[in-house]
Scaffold this motif. Structure first.
Motif, mmCIF file in Angstrom:
data_model
loop_
_atom_site.group_PDB
_atom_site.id
_atom_site.type_symbol
_atom_site.label_atom_id
_atom_site.label_comp_id
_atom_site.label_asym_id
_atom_site.label_seq_id
_atom_site.Cartn_x
_atom_site.Cartn_y
_atom_site.Cartn_z
ATOM 1 N N PHE A 14 0.690 -0.991 0.143
ATOM 2 C CA PHE A 14 -0.019 0.069 0.106
ATOM 3 C C PHE A 14 0.996 1.373 0.079
ATOM 4 O O PHE A 14 0.611 2.224 -0.659
ATOM 5 C CB PHE A 14 -0.794 0.088 1.338
ATOM 6 N N MET A 15 2.017 1.052 0.791
ATOM 7 C CA MET A 15 2.806 2.359 0.878
ATOM 8 C C MET A 15 3.401 2.636 -0.637
ATOM 9 O O MET A 15 3.428 3.854 -1.298
ATOM 10 C CB MET A 15 4.045 2.162 1.748
ATOM 11 N N PHE A 16 3.718 1.769 -1.497
ATOM 12 C CA PHE A 16 4.397 1.885 -2.726
ATOM 13 C C PHE A 16 3.295 2.449 -3.403
ATOM 14 O O PHE A 16 3.582 3.502 -4.348
ATOM 15 C CB PHE A 16 4.915 0.434 -3.469
ATOM 16 N N HIS A 17 1.875 1.934 -3.614
ATOM 17 C CA HIS A 17 1.030 2.458 -4.379
ATOM 18 C C HIS A 17 0.469 3.720 -4.055
ATOM 19 O O HIS A 17 0.140 4.635 -4.791
ATOM 20 C CB HIS A 17 -0.145 1.424 -4.340
ATOM 21 N N LYS A 18 0.556 4.190 -2.733
ATOM 22 C CA LYS A 18 0.275 5.599 -2.277
ATOM 23 C C LYS A 18 1.274 6.595 -2.910
ATOM 24 O O LYS A 18 0.679 7.508 -3.436
ATOM 25 C CB LYS A 18 0.432 5.452 -0.807
ATOM 26 N N PHE A 19 2.548 6.362 -2.940
ATOM 27 C CA PHE A 19 3.388 7.357 -3.409
ATOM 28 C C PHE A 19 3.465 7.106 -5.064
ATOM 29 O O PHE A 19 3.875 8.004 -5.734
ATOM 30 C CB PHE A 19 4.903 7.301 -3.071
ATOM 31 N N ALA A 20 3.330 5.963 -5.459
ATOM 32 C CA ALA A 20 3.384 5.671 -7.194
ATOM 33 C C ALA A 20 2.313 6.438 -7.746
ATOM 34 O O ALA A 20 2.374 6.396 -9.021
ATOM 35 C CB ALA A 20 3.655 4.134 -7.473
ATOM 36 N N ARG A 21 1.122 6.160 -7.066
ATOM 37 C CA ARG A 21 -0.138 6.546 -7.452
ATOM 38 C C ARG A 21 -0.424 5.759 -8.782
ATOM 39 O O ARG A 21 -0.248 4.461 -8.698
ATOM 40 C CB ARG A 21 -0.193 8.064 -7.914
ATOM 41 N N ASP A 22 -0.922 6.274 -9.754
ATOM 42 C CA ASP A 22 -1.317 5.406 -10.931
ATOM 43 C C ASP A 22 -0.384 5.187 -11.869
ATOM 44 O O ASP A 22 -0.554 4.491 -13.043
ATOM 45 C CB ASP A 22 -2.834 5.984 -11.407
ATOM 46 N N CYS A 25 5.051 3.285 -10.638
ATOM 47 C CA CYS A 25 6.386 3.463 -10.245
ATOM 48 C C CYS A 25 6.580 4.930 -9.542
ATOM 49 O O CYS A 25 5.833 5.449 -9.386
ATOM 50 C CB CYS A 25 7.181 3.499 -11.667
ATOM 51 N N LEU A 26 8.002 4.821 -8.836
ATOM 52 C CA LEU A 26 8.237 5.964 -8.233
ATOM 53 C C LEU A 26 9.138 7.118 -8.875
ATOM 54 O O LEU A 26 10.016 6.392 -9.490
ATOM 55 C CB LEU A 26 8.920 5.529 -6.882
ATOM 56 N N THR A 27 8.949 8.149 -8.985
ATOM 57 C CA THR A 27 10.071 9.051 -9.504
ATOM 58 C C THR A 27 10.715 9.667 -8.345
ATOM 59 O O THR A 27 10.563 9.151 -7.189
ATOM 60 C CB THR A 27 9.246 10.405 -10.126
ATOM 61 N N LYS A 28 11.696 10.439 -8.596
ATOM 62 C CA LYS A 28 12.427 11.049 -7.618
ATOM 63 C C LYS A 28 11.970 11.767 -6.541
ATOM 64 O O LYS A 28 12.177 11.504 -5.338
ATOM 65 C CB LYS A 28 13.698 11.688 -8.014
ATOM 66 N N GLU A 29 10.772 12.466 -7.019
ATOM 67 C CA GLU A 29 9.976 13.238 -6.084
ATOM 68 C C GLU A 29 9.344 12.357 -5.185
ATOM 69 O O GLU A 29 8.991 12.853 -3.963
ATOM 70 C CB GLU A 29 9.247 14.198 -7.096
ATOM 71 N N ASP A 63 15.786 5.281 -15.994
ATOM 72 C CA ASP A 63 14.763 5.805 -16.786
ATOM 73 C C ASP A 63 13.761 6.630 -15.887
ATOM 74 O O ASP A 63 13.139 7.307 -16.287
ATOM 75 C CB ASP A 63 13.642 4.785 -17.527
ATOM 76 N N GLY A 64 14.604 7.067 -14.547
ATOM 77 C CA GLY A 64 14.115 8.036 -13.756
ATOM 78 C C GLY A 64 12.722 7.508 -12.956
ATOM 79 O O GLY A 64 12.168 8.320 -12.490
ATOM 80 N N LYS A 65 12.782 6.151 -12.975
ATOM 81 C CA LYS A 65 11.465 5.498 -12.361
ATOM 82 C C LYS A 65 12.192 4.362 -11.506
ATOM 83 O O LYS A 65 12.849 3.497 -11.930
ATOM 84 C CB LYS A 65 10.689 4.712 -13.267
#
Length: 96
Positions: A14-22, A25-29, A63-65
């Motif tokens: 859930f934490m991953f998806h909270k920050f990755a949103r839709d 993947c996670l960006t640096k921000e 790729d920044g992700k």
């Protein structure tokens, strides 16, 4: 009812998806925002480029992700570091 381990796994997911949103993947921000969930870790970092370095290490495709596997690598590394500190603390506590 979930076991403690199932709850821990669910929380990480859930934490991953909270920050990755839709994006999936996670960006640096996103990673920087996630790291704010760990204020003690960031306070102990003397390197202002810590998030940049973490991103560079996790971004295998350059790729920044960061995908879920990279996120789990981060969690594993943090868990190992926390355990190492815990073991040292317990040894010091035992010496007193």
């Amino acid at each position: 009812m979930l076991s403690q381990m199932e709850h821990a796994l669910e929380t990480m997911m859930f934490m991953f998806h909270k920050f990755a949103r839709d994006k999936g993947c996670l960006t640096k921000e996103d990673l920087r925002l996630f790291m704010e969930e760990l204020p003690g870790f960031l306070e102990n970092q003397r390197d202002p480029l810590a998030v940049d370095k973490i991103m560079k290490n996790l971004d295998q495709c350059r790729d920044g992700k960061v995908g879920y596997r990279g996120f789990l690598s981060l969690i594993a590394g943090l868990g190992i570091a926390c355990n190492d500190c815990f073991v040292v603390h317990m040894k010091e506590k035992g010496k007193k």
